[in-house]
Design a protein around this motif. Structure first.
Motif, PDB file in Angstrom:
ATOM      1  N   ALA A   1       0.840  -1.201   0.000  1.00  0.00           N
ATOM      2  CA  ALA A   1       0.000   0.000   0.000  1.00  0.00           C
ATOM      3  C   ALA A   1       0.875   1.251   0.000  1.00  0.00           C
ATOM      4  CB  ALA A   1      -0.909  -0.006   1.224  1.00  0.00           C
ATOM      5  N   PHE A   2       0.366   2.326  -0.612  1.00  0.00           N
ATOM      6  CA  PHE A   2       1.097   3.583  -0.652  1.00  0.00           C
ATOM      7  C   PHE A   2       0.994   4.291   0.702  1.00  0.00           C
ATOM      8  CE2 PHE A   2       0.246   4.113  -5.498  1.00  0.00           C
ATOM      9  CZ  PHE A   2       1.048   3.005  -5.732  1.00  0.00           C
ATOM     10  N   THR A   3       2.137   4.780   1.163  1.00  0.00           N
ATOM     11  CA  THR A   3       2.189   5.547   2.407  1.00  0.00           C
ATOM     12  C   THR A   3       3.112   6.740   2.200  1.00  0.00           C
ATOM     13  OG1 THR A   3       4.029   4.204   3.256  1.00  0.00           O
ATOM     14  CG2 THR A   3       1.792   3.512   3.859  1.00  0.00           C
ATOM     15  N   SER A   4       3.065   7.678   3.122  1.00  0.00           N
ATOM     16  CA  SER A   4       3.972   8.817   3.067  1.00  0.00           C
ATOM     17  C   SER A   4       5.410   8.311   3.235  1.00  0.00           C
ATOM     18  CB  SER A   4       3.632   9.819   4.170  1.00  0.00           C
ATOM     19  OG  SER A   4       4.521  10.907   4.129  1.00  0.00           O
TER      20      SER A   4
ATOM     21  N   TYR B   1      13.953  11.378 -15.912  1.00  0.00           N
ATOM     22  CA  TYR B   1      12.925  12.129 -15.203  1.00  0.00           C
ATOM     23  C   TYR B   1      11.760  11.196 -14.873  1.00  0.00           C
ATOM     24  CZ  TYR B   1      15.286  16.283 -17.101  1.00  0.00           C
ATOM     25  OH  TYR B   1      16.207  17.243 -17.431  1.00  0.00           O
ATOM     26  N   PHE B   2      11.166  11.398 -13.701  1.00  0.00           N
ATOM     27  CA  PHE B   2       9.933  10.684 -13.372  1.00  0.00           C
ATOM     28  C   PHE B   2       9.134  11.504 -12.373  1.00  0.00           C
ATOM     29  CE2 PHE B   2      13.207   9.120 -10.504  1.00  0.00           C
ATOM     30  CZ  PHE B   2      12.603   9.108  -9.261  1.00  0.00           C
ATOM     31  N   THR B   3       7.833  11.292 -12.368  1.00  0.00           N
ATOM     32  CA  THR B   3       6.950  12.054 -11.490  1.00  0.00           C
ATOM     33  C   THR B   3       6.307  11.135 -10.461  1.00  0.00           C
ATOM     34  OG1 THR B   3       5.069  11.784 -13.013  1.00  0.00           O
ATOM     35  CG2 THR B   3       6.422  13.761 -13.252  1.00  0.00           C
ATOM     36  N   LEU B   4       6.129  11.666  -9.251  1.00  0.00           N
ATOM     37  CA  LEU B   4       5.452  10.968  -8.171  1.00  0.00           C
ATOM     38  C   LEU B   4       4.528  11.958  -7.461  1.00  0.00           C
ATOM     39  CD1 LEU B   4       8.436   8.953  -6.631  1.00  0.00           C
ATOM     40  CD2 LEU B   4       6.620   8.034  -8.043  1.00  0.00           C
ATOM     41  N   HIS B   5       3.444  11.455  -6.898  1.00  0.00           N
ATOM     42  CA  HIS B   5       2.473  12.315  -6.254  1.00  0.00           C
ATOM     43  C   HIS B   5       2.951  12.751  -4.870  1.00  0.00           C
ATOM     44  CE1 HIS B   5      -1.013  12.114  -9.031  1.00  0.00           C
ATOM     45  NE2 HIS B   5      -0.367  11.047  -9.449  1.00  0.00           N
TER      46      HIS B   5
ATOM     47  N   LEU C   1      15.232  16.040  -0.640  1.00  0.00           N
ATOM     48  CA  LEU C   1      14.172  15.340  -1.364  1.00  0.00           C
ATOM     49  C   LEU C   1      12.877  15.340  -0.546  1.00  0.00           C
ATOM     50  CD1 LEU C   1      16.222  12.309  -2.759  1.00  0.00           C
ATOM     51  CD2 LEU C   1      15.678  14.471  -3.886  1.00  0.00           C
ATOM     52  N   PRO C   2      11.745  15.262  -1.211  1.00  0.00           N
ATOM     53  CA  PRO C   2      10.451  15.404  -0.522  1.00  0.00           C
ATOM     54  C   PRO C   2       9.899  14.089   0.000  1.00  0.00           C
ATOM     55  CG  PRO C   2      10.089  15.244  -2.866  1.00  0.00           C
ATOM     56  CD  PRO C   2      11.579  15.181  -2.676  1.00  0.00           C
ATOM     57  N   ASN C   3       8.772  14.199   0.662  1.00  0.00           N
ATOM     58  CA  ASN C   3       7.944  13.045   0.987  1.00  0.00           C
ATOM     59  C   ASN C   3       6.936  12.837  -0.152  1.00  0.00           C
ATOM     60  OD1 ASN C   3       9.286  13.142   3.407  1.00  0.00           O
ATOM     61  ND2 ASN C   3       7.467  12.953   4.663  1.00  0.00           N
ATOM     62  N   VAL C   4       6.765  11.593  -0.552  1.00  0.00           N
ATOM     63  CA  VAL C   4       5.803  11.290  -1.613  1.00  0.00           C
ATOM     64  C   VAL C   4       4.913  10.142  -1.159  1.00  0.00           C
ATOM     65  CG1 VAL C   4       7.289  12.086  -3.495  1.00  0.00           C
ATOM     66  CG2 VAL C   4       7.407   9.695  -2.755  1.00  0.00           C
ATOM     67  N   LEU C   5       3.811   9.981  -1.856  1.00  0.00           N
ATOM     68  CA  LEU C   5       2.895   8.875  -1.574  1.00  0.00           C
ATOM     69  C   LEU C   5       3.341   7.685  -2.414  1.00  0.00           C
ATOM     70  CD1 LEU C   5       0.315   8.347   0.098  1.00  0.00           C
ATOM     71  CD2 LEU C   5      -0.993   8.845  -1.971  1.00  0.00           C
ATOM     72  N   ALA C   6       3.898   6.663  -1.759  1.00  0.00           N
ATOM     73  CA  ALA C   6       4.543   5.607  -2.533  1.00  0.00           C
ATOM     74  C   ALA C   6       4.656   4.308  -1.759  1.00  0.00           C
ATOM     75  CB  ALA C   6       5.938   6.065  -2.971  1.00  0.00           C
ATOM     76  N   ASP C   7       4.977   3.261  -2.499  1.00  0.00           N
ATOM     77  CA  ASP C   7       5.389   1.969  -1.955  1.00  0.00           C
ATOM     78  C   ASP C   7       6.896   2.065  -1.744  1.00  0.00           C
ATOM     79  OD1 ASP C   7       6.424  -0.626  -1.717  1.00  0.00           O
ATOM     80  OD2 ASP C   7       4.942  -1.503  -3.057  1.00  0.00           O
ATOM     81  N   LYS C   8       7.334   2.119  -0.494  1.00  0.00           N
ATOM     82  CA  LYS C   8       8.747   2.381  -0.203  1.00  0.00           C
ATOM     83  C   LYS C   8       9.662   1.338  -0.831  1.00  0.00           C
ATOM     84  CE  LYS C   8      12.186   2.792   3.437  1.00  0.00           C
ATOM     85  NZ  LYS C   8      12.507   2.596   4.868  1.00  0.00           N
TER      86      LYS C   8
END
Length: 295
Positions: free
Chosen positions: A131-134, A287-291, A164-171
């Protein structure tokens, strides 16, 4: 002649309205609604069928993953193990040709094992994802650099990064993504200079798609992994994300050609996109984008 009484009708007043057009319009509207409902039902049935096919496909991938991780690798381990035993125990009896043949067997078996492992990793991006988490990308990058410390030391790579930022992702998949991209930058380095790799991220407002309506602002992070390596010809920049796509021979650079395909699949699972810009003997930037992670 007498004057009319109070109760007598003196005059008729009336109007006439033709409602034919309105009636036709109402009938046309009702017909359009009925046709729309039929199309919605048909589309819903199509989507249900596609979802069922997707579930079946995922089950097949799971079955493949099981076979790949067990049934296919076991005989390869036997081939590799017994070949190495032959070399160790009968080395003095083997002539130069026999030794060469065994080296080919061992190398081929090892490459097949690596191919199976990479295929397994590719198949599990969508089926075994968490699951995606911060997720703090600074922590992710620190873990990646620890995993790659031998390659970094041997190549004398210089790796820098912005905050680098925090993103909503599968670590776990994010680690895999960064590791593949940085590992590639180290692998495809020039011989005249040590690899220099810089990782950065820029916050951008997410553009809405056609027909989308949303009154809240959404942001994505545009990441870049820039290197000073050998570069990629422009005609190959789209094809490098295809599975098994190799631009060099195995003698030049080892690998199975699945790494960037895995990167693409991970980014797409995160509803992002990935691409590359490059110049020969100058370097490549992925380059890639993440939410953005919403707190």
């Amino acid at each position: 002649m007498t004057a009319p009484g109070d109760n007598e009708i003196q005059e008729w007043i009336g109007t006439h309205t033709d409602i034919t057009e309105r009636k036709l319009a109402e009938d046309a509207l009702q017909q359009a609604k009925a046709e729309l409902e039929i199309k919605v039902q048909e589309r819903t049935a199509e989507l249900q069928k596609l979802n069922e096919e997707l579930r079946n496909s995922n089950q097949e991938l799971e079955q493949f993953a099981y076979v790949a991780s067990h049934d296919l690798q076991e005989p390869l381990r036997a081939v590799t193990g017994y070949s190495q035993l032959l070399v160790e125990e009968y080395q003095e009896r083997l002539d130069e040709s026999a030794q060469e043949y065994l080296d080919y067997i061992i190398d081929g078996a090892k490459r097949m094992q690596q191919l199976i492992q990479d295929l397994l990793a590719y198949s599990r991006v969508g089926t075994r994802g968490r699951a995606f988490t911060s997720t703090d990308c600074n922590v992710v990058l620190s873990e990646v650099l620890s995993n790659l410390q031998m390659a970094i030391a041997e190549s004398q790579a210089i790796i820098t990064h912005d905050p680098l930022p925090n993103v909503l992702a599968d670590k776990t998949q994010l680690v895999q993504l960064f590791q593949n991209l940085i590992g590639n930058a180290i692998k495809f380095r020039r011989k005249d200079v040590p690899p220099q790799i810089h990782i950065s991220a820029v916050r951008q407002e997410k553009s809405m798609g056609v027909g989308e309506e949303d009154f809240t602002q959404h942001y994505v992070w545009l990441f870049s992994v820039q290197d000073n390596g050998i570069g990629i010809k422009s005609q190959y920049l789209e094809r490098i994300f295809e599975i098994f796509r190799r631009l060099h021979t195995r003698r030049e650079f080892p690998g199975t050609g699945i790494g960037l395909a895995i990167c693409k699949k991970i980014v797409e699972r995160h509803n992002g996109r990935i691409w590359a810009e490059s110049q020969l003997r100058v370097g490549t930037t992925f380059y890639f984008t993440l939410h953005e992670s919403v707190t």
